[in-house]
Design an enzyme around this catalytic site. Structure first.
Site, PDB file in Angstrom:
ATOM      1  N   HIS A   1      56.141  20.194  55.816  1.00 30.00           N
ATOM      2  CA  HIS A   1      57.066  20.204  54.465  1.00 30.00           C
ATOM      3  C   HIS A   1      58.225  19.553  55.130  1.00 30.00           C
ATOM      4  O   HIS A   1      58.704  19.246  56.316  1.00 30.00           O
ATOM      5  CB  HIS A   1      57.593  21.715  54.410  1.00 30.00           C
TER       6      HIS A   1
ATOM      7  N   THR B   1      64.329  27.332  54.099  1.00 32.63           N
ATOM      8  CA  THR B   1      64.950  27.819  52.869  1.00 32.63           C
ATOM      9  C   THR B   1      64.249  28.598  51.955  1.00 32.63           C
ATOM     10  O   THR B   1      64.664  29.582  51.052  1.00 32.63           O
ATOM     11  CB  THR B   1      66.114  27.044  52.378  1.00 32.63           C
TER      12      THR B   1
ATOM     13  N   GLU C   1      61.361  19.468  54.500  1.00 33.42           N
ATOM     14  CA  GLU C   1      62.777  20.398  55.056  1.00 33.42           C
ATOM     15  C   GLU C   1      62.314  20.664  56.405  1.00 33.42           C
ATOM     16  O   GLU C   1      63.170  20.521  57.187  1.00 33.42           O
ATOM     17  CB  GLU C   1      62.735  21.450  54.200  1.00 33.42           C
TER      18      GLU C   1
ATOM     19  N   SER D   1      57.749  24.422  47.160  1.00 33.40           N
ATOM     20  CA  SER D   1      57.489  25.658  48.252  1.00 33.40           C
ATOM     21  C   SER D   1      57.780  26.948  47.580  1.00 33.40           C
ATOM     22  O   SER D   1      56.977  28.009  47.558  1.00 33.40           O
ATOM     23  CB  SER D   1      58.077  25.353  49.459  1.00 33.40           C
TER      24      SER D   1
ATOM     25  N   SER E   1      62.895  24.113  41.294  1.00 36.51           N
ATOM     26  CA  SER E   1      63.161  22.662  41.077  1.00 36.51           C
ATOM     27  C   SER E   1      62.364  22.277  39.673  1.00 36.51           C
ATOM     28  O   SER E   1      62.231  21.179  39.025  1.00 36.51           O
ATOM     29  CB  SER E   1      62.271  21.662  42.191  1.00 36.51           C
TER      30      SER E   1
END
Ligand code: SF4
Length: 318
Positions: A134, A174, A136, A233, A276
């Protein structure tokens, strides 16, 4: 493209709230929109600004140029970094190349980067709980690559090899499932009793709130629909959460993904959207379901969000 055939069944749609855009996503999208308005040359965006196909397509239509890496950006051009954050190596490359950077990293991701630097700086091995690959996670690991290890599940904790087990800190991505992340942290604490962590949870308010809101309706619903893209995610975690409540859940990018067989005989549909996913897509799903038969829409609000993040400095009015 799926075609929903009217069946005359009266359905109740339980609408989870909060759902859809979070403050970090709104800020990132606005950053690209303002950059397009304010800058004269092309505006490049490294990676998807947020993980949603509709958002990316709309910004591309307005002129944003999406690239995977900085080598596709001409020297001196303007580039926006996505909400998921980037590693220091990417910042350094941009500086070397003379790029104008507009950093749309969500402030709650930046908080995790700061913690990673602090924990590694005091000599700890940092265990990052997150999903390999990912964006992030790649950005956060890049803060202290030699001191950070990644674990995805509680089972993986047993396989960790840490030189000094008394100096271990953890951080989390997160957008994890709150319950699963807690299981991993419990396993870490059992193995490393001196484990230290962040002062407040790294799983962000938006992820937590959307999971709580879905948990409040999941058991009552016969089917859960999560609006979001496959690489989102927090949306994926919502689908898994439905399964934890023994309710079938499906991720849909929009109404075109609805499948008639999911809805056959179903009278109570739970509906939510990842952080999102644009709110209008939820309205479009409700409209599509209304085309099958009468619907009653009931919103269940478990919390109210008032979070707002200021824009990156270079985009603010002088
Ligand atoms: Fe920020 Fe959370 Fe939204 Fe990600 S999901 S952009 S961390 S508020």
């Amino acid at each position: 493209m799926s075609v929903l055939v009217p069946d005359g069944v009266h359905r109740t749609i339980l609408l989870a709230a909060p759902r859809s855009f979070c403050a970090g996503v709104e800020r990132a999208i606005e950053a690209v929109e303002l950059a397009l308005d304010q800058r004269e040359g092309p505006v490049y965006v490294r990676k998807q600004i947020v993980h949603n196909t509709h958002v990316v397509a709309e910004l591309r239509d307005r002129g944003a140029v999406f690239v995977d890496e900085l080598d596709a950006v001409p020297d001196g051009a303007t580039v926006v970094f996505s909400a998921h954050g980037v590693s220091p190596a990417v910042h350094a490359e941009a500086a070397d190349r003379g790029l104008e950077v507009i950093d749309a990293t969500c402030p709650l991701v930046t908080k995790v980067h700061v913690e990673a630097r602090r924990f590694a700086g005091r000599g700890d091995t940092v265990v990052l709980v997150g999903h390999a690959g990912h964006e992030e996670v790649e950005g956060t690991m890049g803060e202290a690559p030699d001191s950070t290890v990644l674990v995805g599940t509680a089972a993986e904790v047993a396989g960790l090899r840490i030189a000094d087990p008394t100096r271990v800190s953890y951080l989390t991505q997160t957008t994890l499932a709150v319950e699963e992340a807690a299981e991993v942290v419990d396993a870490l604490r059992a193995r490393y009793p001196d484990l230290r962590g962040p002062a407040s949870d790294d799983i962000c308010y938006a992820t937590t709130n959307r999971q709580e809101a879905l948990a409040a309706i999941a058991a009552e619903a016969e089917l859960v629909l999560v609006v979001g893209s496959a690489n989102s995610s927090n949306s994926q975690r919502l689908v898994e959460l439905a399964a934890r409540h023994d309710t079938p859940g499906y991720l849909i990018d929009g109404p075109a993904d609805l499948r008639p067989e999911w809805l056959a005989g179903v009278r109570v549909v739970g509906l939510t959207a990842g952080a999102s996913a644009p709110p209008r897509l939820v309205e479009e799903v409700v409209a599509a379901l209304s085309g099958m038969g009468p619907v009653t829409v009931t919103e269940r609000e478990t919390s109210r969000e008032t979070v707002h993040f200021t824009l990156p400095t270079s985009l603010r009015p002088a």
